[in-house]
Design a protein around this motif. Sequence first.
Motif, PDB file in Angstrom:
ATOM      1  N   LEU A 344       0.808  -1.225   0.000  1.00  0.00           N
ATOM      2  CA  LEU A 344       0.000   0.000   0.000  1.00  0.00           C
ATOM      3  C   LEU A 344       0.840   1.274   0.000  1.00  0.00           C
ATOM      4  N   ARG A 345       2.162   1.125  -0.031  1.00  0.00           N
ATOM      5  CA  ARG A 345       3.023   2.301   0.111  1.00  0.00           C
ATOM      6  C   ARG A 345       2.958   3.239  -1.084  1.00  0.00           C
ATOM      7  N   VAL A 346       2.864   2.713  -2.283  1.00  0.00           N
ATOM      8  CA  VAL A 346       2.774   3.579  -3.459  1.00  0.00           C
ATOM      9  C   VAL A 346       1.484   4.395  -3.398  1.00  0.00           C
ATOM     10  N   THR A 347       0.411   3.761  -3.000  1.00  0.00           N
ATOM     11  CA  THR A 347      -0.865   4.470  -2.851  1.00  0.00           C
ATOM     12  C   THR A 347      -0.754   5.558  -1.792  1.00  0.00           C
ATOM     13  N   ARG A 348      -0.064   5.252  -0.701  1.00  0.00           N
ATOM     14  CA  ARG A 348       0.129   6.242   0.351  1.00  0.00           C
ATOM     15  C   ARG A 348       0.961   7.421  -0.153  1.00  0.00           C
ATOM     16  N   CYS A 349       2.000   7.141  -0.924  1.00  0.00           N
ATOM     17  CA  CYS A 349       2.817   8.207  -1.517  1.00  0.00           C
ATOM     18  C   CYS A 349       1.948   9.114  -2.387  1.00  0.00           C
ATOM     19  N   ASN A 360       3.964  23.570  -5.661  1.00  0.00           N
ATOM     20  CA  ASN A 360       4.921  22.553  -5.211  1.00  0.00           C
ATOM     21  C   ASN A 360       4.762  21.270  -6.008  1.00  0.00           C
ATOM     22  N   TYR A 361       3.519  20.900  -6.280  1.00  0.00           N
ATOM     23  CA  TYR A 361       3.247  19.673  -7.035  1.00  0.00           C
ATOM     24  C   TYR A 361       3.837  19.760  -8.439  1.00  0.00           C
ATOM     25  N   VAL A 362       3.654  20.882  -9.108  1.00  0.00           N
ATOM     26  CA  VAL A 362       4.151  21.044 -10.481  1.00  0.00           C
ATOM     27  C   VAL A 362       5.677  20.955 -10.521  1.00  0.00           C
ATOM     28  N   VAL A 363       6.340  21.648  -9.585  1.00  0.00           N
ATOM     29  CA  VAL A 363       7.807  21.638  -9.559  1.00  0.00           C
ATOM     30  C   VAL A 363       8.325  20.249  -9.200  1.00  0.00           C
ATOM     31  N   LEU A 364       7.687  19.601  -8.223  1.00  0.00           N
ATOM     32  CA  LEU A 364       8.106  18.250  -7.831  1.00  0.00           C
ATOM     33  C   LEU A 364       7.925  17.276  -8.982  1.00  0.00           C
ATOM     34  N   LYS A 365       6.808  17.354  -9.685  1.00  0.00           N
ATOM     35  CA  LYS A 365       6.550  16.465 -10.814  1.00  0.00           C
ATOM     36  C   LYS A 365       7.609  16.636 -11.898  1.00  0.00           C
ATOM     37  N   TYR A 366       7.982  17.862 -12.164  1.00  0.00           N
ATOM     38  CA  TYR A 366       9.027  18.157 -13.157  1.00  0.00           C
ATOM     39  C   TYR A 366      10.360  17.514 -12.739  1.00  0.00           C
ATOM     40  N   LEU A 367      10.724  17.694 -11.462  1.00  0.00           N
ATOM     41  CA  LEU A 367      11.987  17.156 -10.966  1.00  0.00           C
ATOM     42  C   LEU A 367      11.991  15.634 -10.960  1.00  0.00           C
ATOM     43  N   CYS A 369      10.176  13.561 -12.645  1.00  0.00           N
ATOM     44  CA  CYS A 369      10.166  13.056 -14.021  1.00  0.00           C
ATOM     45  C   CYS A 369      11.588  12.954 -14.554  1.00  0.00           C
ATOM     46  N   PHE A 370      12.392  13.982 -14.282  1.00  0.00           N
ATOM     47  CA  PHE A 370      13.787  13.967 -14.731  1.00  0.00           C
ATOM     48  C   PHE A 370      14.590  12.895 -13.994  1.00  0.00           C
ATOM     49  N   LEU A 371      14.410  12.793 -12.681  1.00  0.00           N
ATOM     50  CA  LEU A 371      15.150  11.779 -11.913  1.00  0.00           C
ATOM     51  C   LEU A 371      14.763  10.369 -12.366  1.00  0.00           C
ATOM     52  N   HIS A 372      13.517  10.194 -12.756  1.00  0.00           N
ATOM     53  CA  HIS A 372      13.092   8.903 -13.304  1.00  0.00           C
ATOM     54  C   HIS A 372      13.863   8.605 -14.593  1.00  0.00           C
ATOM     55  N   MET A 373      14.058   9.625 -15.426  1.00  0.00           N
ATOM     56  CA  MET A 373      14.863   9.453 -16.647  1.00  0.00           C
ATOM     57  C   MET A 373      16.290   9.029 -16.307  1.00  0.00           C
ATOM     58  N   VAL A 374      16.853   9.672 -15.282  1.00  0.00           N
ATOM     59  CA  VAL A 374      18.218   9.334 -14.863  1.00  0.00           C
ATOM     60  C   VAL A 374      18.284   7.879 -14.416  1.00  0.00           C
ATOM     61  N   TYR A 423       7.049   6.804 -10.660  1.00  0.00           N
ATOM     62  CA  TYR A 423       6.694   8.153 -11.084  1.00  0.00           C
ATOM     63  C   TYR A 423       5.366   8.187 -11.848  1.00  0.00           C
ATOM     64  N   SER A 424       5.221   7.343 -12.859  1.00  0.00           N
ATOM     65  CA  SER A 424       4.026   7.380 -13.711  1.00  0.00           C
ATOM     66  C   SER A 424       2.760   7.111 -12.916  1.00  0.00           C
ATOM     67  N   LYS A 425       2.813   6.144 -12.018  1.00  0.00           N
ATOM     68  CA  LYS A 425       1.629   5.772 -11.246  1.00  0.00           C
ATOM     69  C   LYS A 425       1.247   6.847 -10.236  1.00  0.00           C
ATOM     70  N   ILE A 426       2.249   7.491  -9.631  1.00  0.00           N
ATOM     71  CA  ILE A 426       1.987   8.460  -8.570  1.00  0.00           C
ATOM     72  C   ILE A 426       1.512   9.805  -9.120  1.00  0.00           C
ATOM     73  N   PHE A 427       2.059  10.212 -10.257  1.00  0.00           N
ATOM     74  CA  PHE A 427       1.778  11.560 -10.766  1.00  0.00           C
ATOM     75  C   PHE A 427       0.791  11.592 -11.943  1.00  0.00           C
ATOM     76  N   SER A 428       0.271  10.444 -12.362  1.00  0.00           N
ATOM     77  CA  SER A 428      -0.540  10.404 -13.582  1.00  0.00           C
ATOM     78  C   SER A 428      -1.940  10.992 -13.422  1.00  0.00           C
ATOM     79  N   SER A 429      -2.480  10.973 -12.226  1.00  0.00           N
ATOM     80  CA  SER A 429      -3.897  11.331 -12.056  1.00  0.00           C
ATOM     81  C   SER A 429      -4.142  12.815 -11.830  1.00  0.00           C
ATOM     82  N   ARG A 430      -3.097  13.611 -11.712  1.00  0.00           N
ATOM     83  CA  ARG A 430      -3.294  15.039 -11.455  1.00  0.00           C
ATOM     84  C   ARG A 430      -2.517  15.866 -12.470  1.00  0.00           C
TER      85      ARG A 430
END
Length: 438
Positions: A344-349, A360-367, A369-374, A423-430
């Motif tokens: 349930l941890r991913v859901t909690r995140c 904050n959400y927009v800036v975090l999502k941008y960052l 996304c890049f770290l996921h690429m790395v 990243y995709s699962k956590i940030f996809s719905s918003r």
Amino acid sequence: MEYYIFFCSIQVVISPPKNTIACTEAVFKRLWLIENQEESNPATISQQELGLFLTENMSEIDFEELAEIELQKDEAEHAIMEKRKTSFTPAACEDTELSINHPYYDVARHGIVQLAGDDNSGRRVITFSCCRMPPSHQLNHSRLLEYKKNLKALYVVHPTNFIKILWNIFKPLISHKFGKKITYLNYLSDLREHLKYDQLNIPEDVIRHDQNLRDKQKGRPPPSAKVPPPRPPLPTQQFGVSLQYLKDKNKGQLIPPVMKQTVSYLKNKGLRVEGLFRRSASIQTIKEVHKLYNQGKPVNFDDYGDIHIPAVILKTFLRELPQPLLTFESYDQILGITGVESSLRVTRCKQVIQGLPEHNYVVLKYLICFLHMVSQESIYNKMTGSNLACVFGLNLIWPPKGASSLSALNPLNHFTELLIDFYSKIFSSRTVPGEILP
């Protein structure tokens, strides 16, 4: 690379780095045990007694032979530590409190060693509080000798005459390179010149001792220093100001210019660089780039020829935000991630992230996304989601007061790792109007 700070108030502990002064380690161990005897006091040990002790320990064997013995011992200890490494590191799903059977329980329970965030160049700061050292029979001192790292700098606060005597005796045996890393500081306030003082979790005993030393100076309390009022930020300032300030000064752009430029440069030229975000860069160059950004002048990273400079600048930008990107309000929720069932941890995140302010959400999502690429290029850069989380965890979230404790490090890093890996699962719905991705 790390900074170590030794608060030497009340008691003294000496832990020489491996391979640098190995030939003196045996002597230091003996002195260490002498120091921590309840009936012994460093101030009562005369130079004559110290000289007799050193003669006794050094007359029967020369330094080269002693060095060889100690180096062999270090190699044997290292081999043992490698075998135990997996059992020493708590798994992400385990509770952050060490059990009584943990090999380092007797060190951790006294709070002797504490993580104190990062310095201005992104290197870890570790404090060693000697006032928390118990009597020698209550602590396995060999565990403390295992805290040996490649030091970048060693700050010794409140050095006693005993330490100064030892330093003068052994200084000829210590390499010039290591000697340059040691700085003696008489007062806590002197630390402000070298790192972020406010992030240090300083024991009350050390603070009181520091005040007593100041009171004794010239037989009277020192005059209270007048703290100048904080200066308003420059119109072009990029570091140390809020996301809202940056948005207002940059025509409503949601992504801060420093983040946008560093991420863009690293995406084009650094995704496959081994050790990206783990390596340090020239402090002088970082200060220069920092100043250029704050003055609103253009920065061309190609001029510096070091891919790690924009990486350090990105971490510095995050660390100097007045409030962490994940916000103070989320701190306790993030600490509780290891108490949630693994499935349930991913859901909690996702729930925590959905509760962030829009900017904050927009800036975090941008960052992220890049770290996921790395992390997707980890076969080349060796930076998996876990490794990136170790670097960025404390740059994304910290407590409102003081620095995160060692016990908080595991859940903070684990939360960051989940953000990167899922990243995709956590940030996809918003989706926020005007948001952009790298």
